[in-house]
Design a protein around this motif. Structure first.
Motif, mmCIF file in Angstrom:
data_model
loop_
_atom_site.group_PDB
_atom_site.id
_atom_site.type_symbol
_atom_site.label_atom_id
_atom_site.label_comp_id
_atom_site.label_asym_id
_atom_site.label_seq_id
_atom_site.Cartn_x
_atom_site.Cartn_y
_atom_site.Cartn_z
ATOM 1 N N ARG A 19 35.976 31.557 36.685
ATOM 2 C CA ARG A 19 35.523 31.960 38.328
ATOM 3 C C ARG A 19 36.421 31.824 38.804
ATOM 4 N NH1 ARG A 19 29.658 29.396 37.352
ATOM 5 N NH2 ARG A 19 29.806 29.959 39.500
ATOM 6 N N LEU A 20 36.785 30.910 39.476
ATOM 7 C CA LEU A 20 37.459 30.599 40.061
ATOM 8 C C LEU A 20 38.963 31.458 40.712
ATOM 9 C CD1 LEU A 20 38.450 28.714 42.948
ATOM 10 C CD2 LEU A 20 40.033 27.218 41.768
ATOM 11 N N HIS A 21 39.249 31.785 39.522
ATOM 12 C CA HIS A 21 40.695 32.872 39.410
ATOM 13 C C HIS A 21 39.872 34.240 39.725
ATOM 14 C CE1 HIS A 21 44.166 30.803 37.837
ATOM 15 N NE2 HIS A 21 43.409 30.435 36.567
ATOM 16 N N ARG A 22 38.874 34.361 39.439
ATOM 17 C CA ARG A 22 38.208 35.452 40.192
ATOM 18 C C ARG A 22 37.238 35.802 40.870
ATOM 19 N NH1 ARG A 22 37.930 38.596 35.332
ATOM 20 N NH2 ARG A 22 38.074 38.205 33.365
ATOM 21 N N ALA A 23 36.981 34.783 41.656
ATOM 22 C CA ALA A 23 36.318 34.583 43.257
ATOM 23 C C ALA A 23 38.181 34.740 44.060
ATOM 24 C CB ALA A 23 36.258 33.072 43.277
ATOM 25 N N TYR A 24 38.908 33.750 43.587
ATOM 26 C CA TYR A 24 40.474 34.264 44.401
ATOM 27 C C TYR A 24 40.433 36.141 44.591
ATOM 28 C CZ TYR A 24 41.096 29.404 45.509
ATOM 29 O OH TYR A 24 41.343 27.977 45.994
ATOM 30 N N ALA A 25 40.476 36.303 43.287
ATOM 31 C CA ALA A 25 41.170 38.048 42.936
ATOM 32 C C ALA A 25 40.720 38.137 43.979
ATOM 33 C CB ALA A 25 40.959 38.120 41.408
ATOM 34 N N GLU A 26 38.918 38.355 44.022
ATOM 35 C CA GLU A 26 37.884 39.319 44.423
ATOM 36 C C GLU A 26 38.228 39.160 45.980
ATOM 37 O OE1 GLU A 26 33.440 39.747 45.187
ATOM 38 O OE2 GLU A 26 33.543 38.311 43.763
ATOM 39 N N HIS A 27 38.422 37.454 46.468
ATOM 40 C CA HIS A 27 38.501 37.266 47.791
ATOM 41 C C HIS A 27 40.277 38.710 48.995
ATOM 42 C CE1 HIS A 27 39.914 34.717 51.263
ATOM 43 N NE2 HIS A 27 38.799 34.964 51.634
ATOM 44 N N ARG A 28 41.434 38.448 47.509
ATOM 45 C CA ARG A 28 42.304 38.895 48.497
ATOM 46 C C ARG A 28 41.990 40.540 48.662
ATOM 47 N NH1 ARG A 28 44.638 34.711 44.340
ATOM 48 N NH2 ARG A 28 44.559 36.872 42.806
ATOM 49 N N THR A 29 41.373 41.311 47.529
ATOM 50 C CA THR A 29 41.079 42.577 47.295
ATOM 51 C C THR A 29 39.947 43.108 48.798
ATOM 52 O OG1 THR A 29 41.140 42.267 44.462
ATOM 53 C CG2 THR A 29 40.171 44.392 45.731
ATOM 54 N N ARG A 72 30.240 34.590 52.072
ATOM 55 C CA ARG A 72 29.832 34.430 50.486
ATOM 56 C C ARG A 72 30.753 33.870 49.128
ATOM 57 N NH1 ARG A 72 30.009 37.003 46.192
ATOM 58 N NH2 ARG A 72 30.282 38.764 47.052
ATOM 59 N N ILE A 73 31.513 34.707 49.645
ATOM 60 C CA ILE A 73 33.386 34.716 48.651
ATOM 61 C C ILE A 73 33.586 33.355 49.032
ATOM 62 C CG2 ILE A 73 34.895 35.198 47.683
ATOM 63 C CD1 ILE A 73 34.098 38.276 47.717
ATOM 64 N N GLN A 74 34.271 33.195 50.025
ATOM 65 C CA GLN A 74 34.764 31.632 50.405
ATOM 66 C C GLN A 74 34.035 30.564 50.082
ATOM 67 O OE1 GLN A 74 35.509 32.683 54.851
ATOM 68 N NE2 GLN A 74 37.571 33.302 54.315
ATOM 69 N N SER A 75 32.738 30.251 50.221
ATOM 70 C CA SER A 75 31.963 29.924 50.091
ATOM 71 C C SER A 75 31.785 29.690 48.039
ATOM 72 C CB SER A 75 30.210 30.392 50.703
ATOM 73 O OG SER A 75 29.428 28.645 49.783
ATOM 74 N N GLU A 76 32.029 30.269 48.103
ATOM 75 C CA GLU A 76 31.936 30.731 45.916
ATOM 76 C C GLU A 76 33.507 30.089 45.685
ATOM 77 O OE1 GLU A 76 32.059 33.211 42.123
ATOM 78 O OE2 GLU A 76 31.835 34.162 43.922
ATOM 79 N N ILE A 77 33.872 30.113 46.638
ATOM 80 C CA ILE A 77 35.814 29.406 46.149
ATOM 81 C C ILE A 77 35.268 27.745 46.800
ATOM 82 C CG2 ILE A 77 37.932 29.124 46.720
ATOM 83 C CD1 ILE A 77 38.138 32.396 47.609
ATOM 84 N N GLY A 78 35.229 27.395 47.846
ATOM 85 C CA GLY A 78 34.735 26.029 47.798
ATOM 86 C C GLY A 78 34.302 25.365 47.002
ATOM 87 N N PRO A 119 49.465 36.657 41.016
ATOM 88 C CA PRO A 119 48.094 36.744 41.499
ATOM 89 C C PRO A 119 47.628 38.172 41.266
ATOM 90 C CG PRO A 119 49.875 36.482 43.699
ATOM 91 C CD PRO A 119 50.587 36.375 42.508
ATOM 92 N N ALA A 120 46.344 38.174 41.393
ATOM 93 C CA ALA A 120 45.200 39.369 40.553
ATOM 94 C C ALA A 120 46.252 40.507 41.897
ATOM 95 C CB ALA A 120 44.021 39.310 41.156
ATOM 96 N N ALA A 121 47.119 41.931 41.099
ATOM 97 C CA ALA A 121 47.228 42.810 41.967
ATOM 98 C C ALA A 121 46.047 43.830 43.067
ATOM 99 C CB ALA A 121 47.407 44.207 41.377
ATOM 100 N N VAL A 122 46.517 43.344 44.460
ATOM 101 C CA VAL A 122 45.751 44.445 45.689
ATOM 102 C C VAL A 122 46.351 45.502 46.110
ATOM 103 C CG1 VAL A 122 45.189 44.024 47.992
ATOM 104 C CG2 VAL A 122 46.063 41.747 46.818
ATOM 105 N N GLU A 123 45.183 46.400 45.159
ATOM 106 C CA GLU A 123 45.113 47.854 45.926
ATOM 107 C C GLU A 123 45.420 48.309 46.995
ATOM 108 O OE1 GLU A 123 42.914 49.736 43.173
ATOM 109 O OE2 GLU A 123 42.704 48.513 41.043
#
Length: 125
Positions: A19-29, A72-78, A119-123
């Motif tokens: 879930r942490l990996h996915r949250a970081y990827a969502e944040h970067r995107t 919200r995403i930064q809080s989730e990552i934390g 890291p997850a590819a950023v489109e």
């Protein structure tokens, strides 16, 4: 960690790390798709400032909804980082092996749609 330790991570820890990996990827995107400045700001032409990107367009800033989403995403990552780092499992790993174990956990829990080592590819937006 060695191959004999394979599968020794608790299932809940693996799921938290994924879930942490996915949250970081969502944040970067999300950040890649947003304007370059949080607040509205005038752009500049190459040469006016030190810009390695050439001309920088005006930024309309982020909307209130975009700011809330980033927060919200930064809080989730934390929260996820604290949950992973504070998991009771780490007390069972000898101190001198924790860094290797932590790196192994990251590798083992990387989502299948994210290439290992990258890291997850950023489109592009």
């Amino acid at each position: 960690m060695t191959d004999s330790d394979a599968g020794s991570f608790p299932d809940d820890l693996l799921k938290l790390q994924e879930r942490l990996h996915r949250a970081y990827a969502e944040h970067r995107t999300l950040l890649a798709a947003l304007p370059w400045s949080v607040e509205p700001m005038k752009g500049w032409a190459r040469g006016e400032r030190y810009s390695h990107r050439g001309d920088v367009p005006n930024s309309p800033g982020w909307s209130a909804e975009e700011k809330e989403t980033v927060d919200r995403i930064q809080s989730e990552i934390g929260e996820l980082a604290v949950a992973v780092g504070g998991h009771p499992y780490w007390a069972t790993v000898p101190v001198e092996k924790r860094v290797a174990a932590r790196m192994d956990l990251k590798k083992r829990s990387r989502p299948a749609d994210e290439p290992a080592g990258e890291p997850a590819a950023v489109e592009a937006a």
